[in-house]
Design a protein around this motif. Sequence first.
Motif, PDB file in Angstrom:
ATOM      1  N   PRO A  73       0.829  -1.214   0.000  1.00 20.03           N
ATOM      2  CA  PRO A  73       0.000   0.000   0.000  1.00 20.03           C
ATOM      3  C   PRO A  73       0.860   1.260   0.000  1.00 20.03           C
ATOM      4  O   PRO A  73       1.962   1.292   0.553  1.00 20.03           O
ATOM      5  CB  PRO A  73      -0.818  -0.120   1.292  1.00 20.03           C
ATOM      6  CG  PRO A  73      -0.819  -1.591   1.599  1.00 20.03           C
ATOM      7  CD  PRO A  73       0.502  -2.108   1.123  1.00 20.03           C
ATOM      8  N   GLN A  75       1.651   5.213   0.904  1.00 10.47           N
ATOM      9  CA  GLN A  75       1.424   6.354   1.787  1.00 10.47           C
ATOM     10  C   GLN A  75       2.281   7.508   1.301  1.00 10.47           C
ATOM     11  O   GLN A  75       3.507   7.396   1.243  1.00 10.47           O
ATOM     12  CB  GLN A  75       1.783   6.007   3.239  1.00 10.47           C
ATOM     13  CG  GLN A  75       0.718   5.210   3.980  1.00 10.47           C
ATOM     14  CD  GLN A  75       1.039   5.085   5.457  1.00 10.47           C
ATOM     15  OE1 GLN A  75       2.176   4.794   5.832  1.00 10.47           O
ATOM     16  NE2 GLN A  75       0.058   5.318   6.314  1.00 10.47           N
ATOM     17  N   TYR A 176     -15.361   4.735   5.130  1.00 14.73           N
ATOM     18  CA  TYR A 176     -14.435   3.843   4.421  1.00 14.73           C
ATOM     19  C   TYR A 176     -12.983   4.315   4.525  1.00 14.73           C
ATOM     20  O   TYR A 176     -12.172   4.025   3.648  1.00 14.73           O
ATOM     21  CB  TYR A 176     -14.833   3.743   2.942  1.00 14.73           C
ATOM     22  CG  TYR A 176     -16.241   3.224   2.738  1.00 14.73           C
ATOM     23  CD1 TYR A 176     -16.517   1.865   2.842  1.00 14.73           C
ATOM     24  CD2 TYR A 176     -17.289   4.103   2.456  1.00 14.73           C
ATOM     25  CE1 TYR A 176     -17.805   1.389   2.646  1.00 14.73           C
ATOM     26  CE2 TYR A 176     -18.582   3.625   2.275  1.00 14.73           C
ATOM     27  CZ  TYR A 176     -18.835   2.270   2.378  1.00 14.73           C
ATOM     28  OH  TYR A 176     -20.113   1.801   2.199  1.00 14.73           O
ATOM     29  N   ASP A 178     -10.442   3.351   6.222  1.00 10.11           N
ATOM     30  CA  ASP A 178      -9.423   2.290   6.258  1.00 10.11           C
ATOM     31  C   ASP A 178      -9.540   1.307   5.100  1.00 10.11           C
ATOM     32  O   ASP A 178      -8.805   0.308   5.055  1.00 10.11           O
ATOM     33  CB  ASP A 178      -9.522   1.524   7.582  1.00 10.11           C
ATOM     34  CG  ASP A 178      -9.025   2.346   8.761  1.00 10.11           C
ATOM     35  OD1 ASP A 178      -8.010   3.044   8.595  1.00 10.11           O
ATOM     36  OD2 ASP A 178      -9.659   2.301   9.831  1.00 10.11           O
ATOM     37  N   THR A 179     -10.444   1.573   4.178  1.00 10.47           N
ATOM     38  CA  THR A 179     -10.606   0.701   3.016  1.00 10.47           C
ATOM     39  C   THR A 179      -9.593   1.073   1.945  1.00 10.47           C
ATOM     40  O   THR A 179      -9.428   2.244   1.606  1.00 10.47           O
ATOM     41  CB  THR A 179     -12.029   0.824   2.436  1.00 10.47           C
ATOM     42  OG1 THR A 179     -12.978   0.474   3.452  1.00 10.47           O
ATOM     43  CG2 THR A 179     -12.204  -0.108   1.245  1.00 10.47           C
ATOM     44  N   ALA A 180      -8.903   0.077   1.419  1.00  5.06           N
ATOM     45  CA  ALA A 180      -7.888   0.310   0.377  1.00  5.06           C
ATOM     46  C   ALA A 180      -8.541   0.201  -0.994  1.00  5.06           C
ATOM     47  O   ALA A 180      -9.167  -0.812  -1.322  1.00  5.06           O
ATOM     48  CB  ALA A 180      -6.748  -0.692   0.502  1.00  5.06           C
ATOM     49  N   MET A 193      -4.327   2.270  -2.078  1.00  8.75           N
ATOM     50  CA  MET A 193      -4.190   3.285  -1.035  1.00  8.75           C
ATOM     51  C   MET A 193      -5.431   3.240  -0.151  1.00  8.75           C
ATOM     52  O   MET A 193      -6.557   3.142  -0.648  1.00  8.75           O
ATOM     53  CB  MET A 193      -4.059   4.697  -1.635  1.00  8.75           C
ATOM     54  CG  MET A 193      -2.751   5.006  -2.298  1.00  8.75           C
ATOM     55  SD  MET A 193      -2.612   6.766  -2.775  1.00  8.75           S
ATOM     56  CE  MET A 193      -2.220   7.524  -1.198  1.00  8.75           C
ATOM     57  N   LYS A 194      -5.202   3.291   1.149  1.00 10.22           N
ATOM     58  CA  LYS A 194      -6.344   3.474   2.044  1.00 10.22           C
ATOM     59  C   LYS A 194      -6.962   4.836   1.759  1.00 10.22           C
ATOM     60  O   LYS A 194      -6.251   5.803   1.467  1.00 10.22           O
ATOM     61  CB  LYS A 194      -5.899   3.381   3.504  1.00 10.22           C
ATOM     62  CG  LYS A 194      -5.501   1.981   3.931  1.00 10.22           C
ATOM     63  CD  LYS A 194      -5.175   1.945   5.420  1.00 10.22           C
ATOM     64  CE  LYS A 194      -4.844   0.511   5.845  1.00 10.22           C
ATOM     65  NZ  LYS A 194      -4.529   0.440   7.293  1.00 10.22           N
ATOM     66  N   PHE A 195      -8.285   4.901   1.855  1.00  4.98           N
ATOM     67  CA  PHE A 195      -8.952   6.138   1.465  1.00  4.98           C
ATOM     68  C   PHE A 195      -8.477   7.326   2.304  1.00  4.98           C
ATOM     69  O   PHE A 195      -8.327   8.441   1.797  1.00  4.98           O
ATOM     70  CB  PHE A 195     -10.473   5.980   1.571  1.00  4.98           C
ATOM     71  CG  PHE A 195     -11.231   7.148   1.000  1.00  4.98           C
ATOM     72  CD1 PHE A 195     -11.194   7.408  -0.362  1.00  4.98           C
ATOM     73  CD2 PHE A 195     -11.946   8.001   1.819  1.00  4.98           C
ATOM     74  CE1 PHE A 195     -11.867   8.495  -0.898  1.00  4.98           C
ATOM     75  CE2 PHE A 195     -12.632   9.089   1.291  1.00  4.98           C
ATOM     76  CZ  PHE A 195     -12.596   9.333  -0.069  1.00  4.98           C
ATOM     77  N   LYS A 196      -8.207   7.105   3.586  1.00  3.71           N
ATOM     78  CA  LYS A 196      -7.732   8.216   4.424  1.00  3.71           C
ATOM     79  C   LYS A 196      -6.366   8.704   3.943  1.00  3.71           C
ATOM     80  O   LYS A 196      -6.086   9.918   3.985  1.00  3.71           O
ATOM     81  CB  LYS A 196      -7.679   7.800   5.887  1.00  3.71           C
ATOM     82  CG  LYS A 196      -6.735   6.647   6.194  1.00  3.71           C
ATOM     83  CD  LYS A 196      -6.816   6.263   7.666  1.00  3.71           C
ATOM     84  CE  LYS A 196      -5.876   5.124   7.997  1.00  3.71           C
ATOM     85  NZ  LYS A 196      -5.997   4.697   9.431  1.00  3.71           N
ATOM     86  N   ASP A 197      -5.519   7.785   3.456  1.00  2.00           N
ATOM     87  CA  ASP A 197      -4.221   8.196   2.916  1.00  2.00           C
ATOM     88  C   ASP A 197      -4.392   8.915   1.585  1.00  2.00           C
ATOM     89  O   ASP A 197      -3.639   9.857   1.276  1.00  2.00           O
ATOM     90  CB  ASP A 197      -3.314   6.980   2.742  1.00  2.00           C
ATOM     91  CG  ASP A 197      -2.932   6.342   4.064  1.00  2.00           C
ATOM     92  OD1 ASP A 197      -2.857   7.064   5.067  1.00  2.00           O
ATOM     93  OD2 ASP A 197      -2.716   5.112   4.088  1.00  2.00           O
ATOM     94  N   TYR A 198      -5.363   8.479   0.808  1.00  2.00           N
ATOM     95  CA  TYR A 198      -5.600   9.131  -0.482  1.00  2.00           C
ATOM     96  C   TYR A 198      -6.120  10.555  -0.294  1.00  2.00           C
ATOM     97  O   TYR A 198      -5.710  11.482  -1.010  1.00  2.00           O
ATOM     98  CB  TYR A 198      -6.575   8.316  -1.320  1.00  2.00           C
ATOM     99  CG  TYR A 198      -6.823   8.918  -2.678  1.00  2.00           C
ATOM    100  CD1 TYR A 198      -5.842   8.872  -3.664  1.00  2.00           C
ATOM    101  CD2 TYR A 198      -8.017   9.575  -2.973  1.00  2.00           C
ATOM    102  CE1 TYR A 198      -6.044   9.441  -4.907  1.00  2.00           C
ATOM    103  CE2 TYR A 198      -8.231  10.147  -4.218  1.00  2.00           C
ATOM    104  CZ  TYR A 198      -7.236  10.081  -5.174  1.00  2.00           C
ATOM    105  OH  TYR A 198      -7.446  10.668  -6.399  1.00  2.00           O
TER     106      TYR A 198
END
Length: 977
Positions: A73, A75, A176, A178-180, A193-198
């Motif tokens: 993933p 970051q 969502y 934590d959803t990749a 990418m986890k949605f929060k990272d995106y």
Amino acid sequence: MDEPDAQSLGPRDRRTDALGDLSVLPDETVCAILEYLTPRDVARFACVSSVMYILCNEEPLWMSLCLKSLNGPLQYKGSWKKTALEHLPSEYEEPCRKPLYFDGFNSLFLYRRLYRSNTTLYGFSFDKGTVERKEDLSLEEFYHQYEGKKPVLVTGLADDWPARHAWTTDQLLLNYGDTAFRISQKSAQKILMKFKDYVSYMKLQHDEDPLYIFDDKFGEVAPGLLKDYSVPHLFQEDFFDVLGRDERPPFRWLIIGPERSGASWHVDPALTSAWNTLLCGRKRWALYPPGRVPMGVTVHVNDEDGDVNVETPSSLQWWLDFYPLLADEDKPIECTQLPGETIFVPSGWWHCVLNLETTIAVTQNFANSKNFEFVCLDMAPGYQHKGVCRAGLLAFGEGSFEDADKNIFSSEDDYSYSELTRKEKRVRIQKPGDDPNFEGTITSASKRYNVWKQGFSYDINFLSMFLDKERDHYNSPWSLGNCMGQREMREWLSRLWVGKPGMRELIWKGACLALNADKWLERLTEICAFHDLPSPTDDDRLPIGTGSNPVYLMENHVIKIFVEGGLEDSLYGIGTELEFYNLLHKVNSPLKNYIPDVLASGILYLENGSYTVVPWDGKGVPDVISKSNLVPEKCKVDGYPFGVWNKKQIEYRKAGMSIHELSSSARCSGIWPYIVTKRCKGKIFAQLRDGLSWEDTLSLASFLGEKLRNLHLLPLPPLDYSIFSDFEQHLELAYINCHMEAVPNNSNIQVEWEIFIKTLMKKRKDVTSRLSKWGDPIPNTLIEKVDEYIPDDFANLLNIFEGENGLKKVCKPCSWIHTDIMDDNIHMEPSSVTLRLSENAEYDGLVDDASNGHDDGLKGKSWCPSYILDFSDLSIGDPIMDLIPIYLDVFRGDPNLLKHFLKSYKLPFRRMSECESVEGGDKFGRLSYLTMCYCILHDENILGAIFGIWKELRTAKSWEEVELAVWGELNNYKGFP
């Protein structure tokens, strides 16, 4: 740095001194070269000179380097250089110093890239555009005015969707975070990418072509999103609905991206149509009708498999650099899509999308009655028609009208074409100086096509003129760009034929385009007439199944026409199969009761425009074959000249051949062997899999173990050593310095194993490039390590040891192998008795797994395995190879089913008592290692199946990790002597 201090010399052009011999290359080329280096090497290159320092610190370069080397993933760390260096080994440290700045260097290329990366689009002014907007559009009006004709923006279709309010960045982050999700970028890697990272990335980034969530698996990772929308009533007809979710090609995508992101110019896969509903933000669309290539776009069509590749600038670059150059009459159809609006893109239309701000959308592609023939045409073998579908008449280069009616086209002298290479047709209109404002035209005796203004006739009858009539669908290489594989295509058409009887006229037209169905029906009719069999009914017109040969199910019999691999392979396929059937009855093997009876066999051929049929039982050589120069020089006329031992020579000769070489030898010859067998009542396992009870599935595993045991115990046919005179027995092939070398043969190993080993060596030669071509989901990190994993000496792999009288032996039985027992080659019949798992003690405590999603099957009809089908791929080799398709395709990697299979199989895969002294390390003693090597060297993309079943192995660090996870159970199996 290698230059004097800039202040002592005053402002000057640093480029020549700083780049040395590389200064003759434009900055764009130097930057492209740097992308081939590793992040560590680019960091070192930055120390070479001031200009190289500037070029090596460009964010677009580090973005590319990071995405190529990514393993896991993503970051984002605020800059692409920091993000890339995070993935380097911990011992590497970036020198801590302030950024350096230099005068005396100017680069228009870098300036434009920097400008595009920092451009904001919120204030850009666009008019409403030229795409029609409609509200409350009826299905009848849609079909009459727009479907298959032109785009339209429709409002109101999503008013009742929960997504209209739930699909905002903040709400999706809450639900969502934590959803990749999958990211779309110009990289071979699949990026998650986890949605929060995106969301964090979107806020920090300044990229020219930002990362873009474009996820076709969002329904699997976030099933709740599927409840937030529904397919609008205008687009609900979808011919792909006859396929299960896991079978159909990718068709729906969640799309999220910041400003400047978007989709560059393309035509949707398989010429499908699409709808796209915007939930948040604004999108700018540009569209051209079919065949009209946008300025700045180059279309490449591979003349081996018809694969289409498009070179195009990014969406933002096209709008900034190319759009302003267009005259008003040459501008695309365009519009700005607003939240709640749905745009329809018809089949074959070029389109480009630019996000003006952060956008969230959902889109789906579909095949319906309007575009079905175009979808079938696009997947037909060949390349010329694909070029015409996307590039119109520009697909024709100078002197390339030989395959079409020369009276249809003539070219004017106001344009020329780039050089057409043998491997690739490059479709790009140009003029001396490559003036982007140039317009090219092609004239016709009846109509003038201005390819930049009015387009050309996008009529299926016109486009189908450019099909390569000599390309046989079953033999020609399949385009990797097709939305589904060859076998999946045949299965799709078969299901449509059965599931949509009211549309058979249309389905037949599509099948004729994609399968040559009309030609095969002619041949089937001739075979039926010769053997006094009933003529094919309407239900029988289409080949069934997913196999590599046309197979027809008639009322009481099955007819298979051999075409796979061309005439040569077809003859050896049927010859080996008939030899095998004869052997079964000769030795009275119990296996003969589980193979359909052969009713007839023969050869159909075309001569002087008419068909002729001659019977043939595999013995001797018919006259029509004698004339084809395919008869072995040394063979017994009363034996099986196309039997299994001669087939082994063919396997050896073709091992390691390129797709081009294989397709060149596989052309249709006008001669087709065939076989007629008794039709089995019941269904194939592929049709029953999802509803089969666990007891019946275990029974199937036992059945396969017993029948494979009988197959592997069959005696081998006599070996005539003279047939291997062309095999060069006095030589063996060694793998030296990445090349095959001929060296004296000092081995006395049995001939059957010698040819097996040499075939493996030929396959090993190009294993890295072959795995690279297969690509996803095979991890690149493992592809790079494959040469060090598989052995250089396959004698070690097979545990060859010194036997009596100096004869070298193999600690493995050599036997007949089916090679292709998959879910469509296993037949099952209804059982009169339903076994309850609790009543059978022999299942060894597997009761906990009994339901396994099969509760419905336990309550309904029970099925028992009855026959094994399709022995045309028979070979002689290592029996453990038969485990590969059974475990991966039939058992889907279920270790409980593998254990149950082995309990019934009861044969050793290695005579361990004879191999105790074999040297070579621990891995050569593992059956799992042996099997994994066979998977890697397999002719089919077995690794794609492995990484599709065990998705967690896509992040594996070594082949050993994959080997033990998939095949480790074999190491516990000893068999019974």
